[in-house]
Design an enzyme around this catalytic site. Structure first.
Site, PDB file in Angstrom:
ATOM      1  CG  ASP A 283      -1.573  -1.175   1.606  1.00 33.05           C
ATOM      2  OD1 ASP A 283      -1.508  -2.138   0.844  1.00 33.05           O
ATOM      3  OD2 ASP A 283      -2.207  -1.200   2.681  1.00 33.05           O
TER       4      ASP A 283
ATOM      5  CD1 TRP B 171       2.947  -7.522   3.210  1.00 32.54           C
ATOM      6  CD2 TRP B 171       3.208  -9.040   4.834  1.00 32.54           C
ATOM      7  NE1 TRP B 171       2.447  -6.987   4.378  1.00 32.54           N
ATOM      8  CE2 TRP B 171       2.591  -7.893   5.388  1.00 32.54           C
ATOM      9  CE3 TRP B 171       3.481 -10.120   5.669  1.00 32.54           C
ATOM     10  CZ2 TRP B 171       2.238  -7.798   6.733  1.00 32.54           C
ATOM     11  CZ3 TRP B 171       3.134 -10.027   7.012  1.00 32.54           C
ATOM     12  CH2 TRP B 171       2.513  -8.886   7.533  1.00 32.54           C
TER      13      TRP B 171
ATOM     14  CG  ASP C  31      -5.141  -0.109   6.824  1.00 33.74           C
ATOM     15  OD1 ASP C  31      -4.051  -0.417   7.330  1.00 33.74           O
ATOM     16  OD2 ASP C  31      -5.863  -0.917   6.213  1.00 33.74           O
TER      17      ASP C  31
ATOM     18  CD1 TRP D 187      -4.147  -7.545  -0.392  1.00 34.47           C
ATOM     19  CD2 TRP D 187      -2.137  -8.489  -0.211  1.00 34.47           C
ATOM     20  NE1 TRP D 187      -3.370  -6.724   0.395  1.00 34.47           N
ATOM     21  CE2 TRP D 187      -2.144  -7.279   0.528  1.00 34.47           C
ATOM     22  CE3 TRP D 187      -0.970  -9.252  -0.228  1.00 34.47           C
ATOM     23  CZ2 TRP D 187      -1.020  -6.824   1.222  1.00 34.47           C
ATOM     24  CZ3 TRP D 187       0.139  -8.803   0.462  1.00 34.47           C
ATOM     25  CH2 TRP D 187       0.120  -7.608   1.179  1.00 34.47           C
TER      26      TRP D 187
HETATM   27  C1  FRU Z   1      -3.861  -3.665   2.699  1.00 31.34           C
HETATM   28  C2  FRU Z   1      -3.218  -4.089   3.993  1.00 31.34           C
HETATM   29  C3  FRU Z   1      -3.555  -3.093   5.094  1.00 31.34           C
HETATM   30  C4  FRU Z   1      -2.424  -3.266   6.055  1.00 31.34           C
HETATM   31  C5  FRU Z   1      -1.268  -3.546   5.148  1.00 31.34           C
HETATM   32  C6  FRU Z   1      -0.233  -4.492   5.698  1.00 31.34           C
HETATM   33  O1  FRU Z   1      -3.203  -4.086   1.573  1.00 31.34           O
HETATM   34  O2  FRU Z   1      -3.632  -5.394   4.330  1.00 31.34           O
HETATM   35  O3  FRU Z   1      -4.828  -3.286   5.659  1.00 31.34           O
HETATM   36  O4  FRU Z   1      -2.213  -2.142   6.839  1.00 31.34           O
HETATM   37  O5  FRU Z   1      -1.796  -4.080   3.949  1.00 31.34           O
HETATM   38  O6  FRU Z   1       0.909  -4.508   4.922  1.00 31.34           O
END
Ligand code: FRU
Length: 497
Positions: free
Chosen positions: A39, A63, A168, A306
């Site tokens: 993000d 990730w 977020d 994702w």
């Molecule tokens: C969205 C998310 C957010 C979170 C982040 C973790 O893509 O899942 O909700 O903060 O990515 O990397």
């Protein structure tokens, strides 16, 4: 005071990032300095430049425990990396500095509001991510975490709110100088919603209301909310997880959702009038907006999703890029998105072909390339007998091609990147129902080395897809089943200075 964890990340990214040659990166889209990006975070204009932070794992192209990467730009197209801004280095964010946002304080400092994640052991021995909102304040380069973190935790949630899905925060300054923020959350049934909080000083916060709730309509947990005024309307943008498809509007998996409405003057309640997808393509998620100094509302998204990440081969030194920033407006109650006008400064080598009527396959002089801005205006060659299908194919050679097709009778635009270098069985096509009259349509296609962004009818619909095609495949051709007449204007986009 910079922690050892952040110092290590900064040292690592500086050397490892240099090992990626320029031509392995997109020309004018921001990609991760090294490792993994998701993000956009903290998108803001601060001290004369745009700042863009991002969810970041410098150490591998997958990730893992999130840091915040950091880049700045004067024109939203040429980005310069700054050292990583946040690292998971305290008790409350030891398992990740998740997504968040930025605002300028009256004293000139920049405040970052983000989600600190710390794993909590459960009675059965498993763990869950405890998610709380935290602050770091800095000067555009170095940030210090606030001594009173976290500033929002489970005690600030409505009764049925999940403490494991509370993340977020998107902060904004109100007209009266106080602050608001929206945060993603869900209830016990994982039904998503956006929570609204208020603060006088940006540091101490109180719960105000549930701003918008899913009521089982669009997926489950709602991530990455944004809330702003646009053309006299109130707009909520969120990214729901676990969507079920609805016609051509919403697709399965992680999606993007835009709610347009008004806030009731007395109660402050957000009243929805319209909902739509933000992007109808394959690779777009978790967008965030900022206000440019000239008043434009600009949105940027993660140009991945994702569900489709595995389309990437894992041997790349980097994974993750941002979309082109888009200018937002509302027309006839719909969200309209256009590429930022700054992109026009990259245009070179104009090629124009007007009133070209053709059937079957066509190539046009001077129309090739992988970093391209091309506008196509379509109409039937024979108004009595409208063509059945039009397609433009790009990133093309004998082996590869990515295509955008249009069927006027169904009003369907389709992006297809099946032959675009992916070796995985993930989604490679997506369709969108668009507005068309008598076979007329405009397409603006922006290609960068690894992506295609397709703006239909001046931004009424946008379809975004990444491509993994070798760069030598730079052909562009047109196809018509029936007779099509079109105007084509094409520019190379040159970002080297
Ligand atoms: C969205 C998310 C957010 C979170 C982040 C973790 O893509 O899942 O909700 O903060 O990515 O990397």
């Amino acid at each position: 005071m910079i922690s050892q964890v952040l110092r290590d990340a900064r040292k690592y990214e500086e050397t490892a990032g240099k090992a990626i040659p320029e031509e392995m990166r997109p020309g004018f889209h921001l990609s991760t300095r090294i490792g993994w990006m998701n993000d956009p975070n903290g998108f803001s204009f601060y001290n004369g430049e745009y700042h863009l932070f991002y969810q970041y794992n410098p150490y591998s192209s997958h990730w893992d425990t999130m840091h915040w990467g950091h880049a700045v730009s004067k024109d939203l197209l040429h980005w310069r990396y700054l050292p990583a801004a946040l690292a998971p280095d305290t008790d409350y964010d030891r398992d990740g500095c998740f997504s968040g946002s930025a605002v300028t304080l009256p004293d000139g400092r920049q405040l970052l509001l983000y989600t600190g994640v710390a794993k909590e052991t459960q009675p059965d021995g498993g763990t869950c991510d405890l998610q709380r909102q935290c602050i770091a304040v800095g000067d555009g380069m170095d940030y210090e975490k606030y001594a009173k973190n976290p500033v929002l935790d489970d005690t600030d949630l409505p009764k049925d709110g999940s403490r494991y899905d509370f993340r977020d925060p998107k902060i904004f300054r109100k007209k009266d100088g106080s602050y608001g923020c929206v945060v993603g959350n869900c209830d016990e049934n994982r039904d998503g919603r956006v929570l609204l909080f208020a603060s006088e000083d940006g540091f101490s916060w109180r719960f105000e209301r549930i701003l918008a709730a899913n009521h089982g309509r669009f997926g489950k947990m709602w991530e990455c909310p944004d809330f702003f005024e646009l053309d006299g309307k109130q707009v909520v943008i969120v990214s729901p997880q676990d969507m079920l498809p609805q016609g051509f509007e919403y697709h399965n998996g992680n999606g993007t959702l835009c709610l347009i409405g008004e806030c009731d003057k007395e109660t402050g309640e957000f009243v929805e009038e319209h909902n739509q997808s933000v992007d109808y393509g394959i690779d777009f998620y978790a967008p965030q907006t900022t206000l440019a100094p000239d008043g434009r509302r600009i949105m940027i998204g993660w140009m991945q999703n994702w569900d489709t990440c595995p389309a990437n081969s894992s041997d790349q030194p980097w994974f993750g890029q941002m979309s082109l920033p888009r200018e937002l407006s509302i027309q006839d109650g719909r969200l309209i998105q256009k590429p930022v006008r700054e992109i026009e400064s990259l245009r070179q080598n104009e090629v124009r072909h007007e009133n070209i009527t053709f059937t079957d396959v066509l190539r046009l002089d001077g129309v090739t390339g992988r970093r391209v801005d091309m506008e196509i205006k379509l109409r039937p060659g024979d108004a009595e007998n409208i063509y059945r299908k039009f397609a433009v194919r790009f990133a093309q050679n004998d082996v590869y091609q990515t295509s955008v097709s249009f069927r006027p009778y169904e009003g369907i635009v389709k992006v297809d990147r099946k032959f675009s270098g992916s070796r995985r069985a993930v989604i490679h096509q997506r369709r969108s129902q668009v507005r068309t009259e008598g076979g007329r349509l405009t397409l603006r296609i922006i290609l960068d080395r690894f992506s295609a962004e397709i703006f239909v009818n001046d931004g009424e619909h946008v379809l975004t897809a990444t491509m993994y095609t070798e760069q030598a495949a730079d052909g562009i051709s047109f196809f018509a089943d029936g007779q099509v007449t079109m105007d084509v204007v094409k520019y190379d986009l040159v970002s080297e200075r």
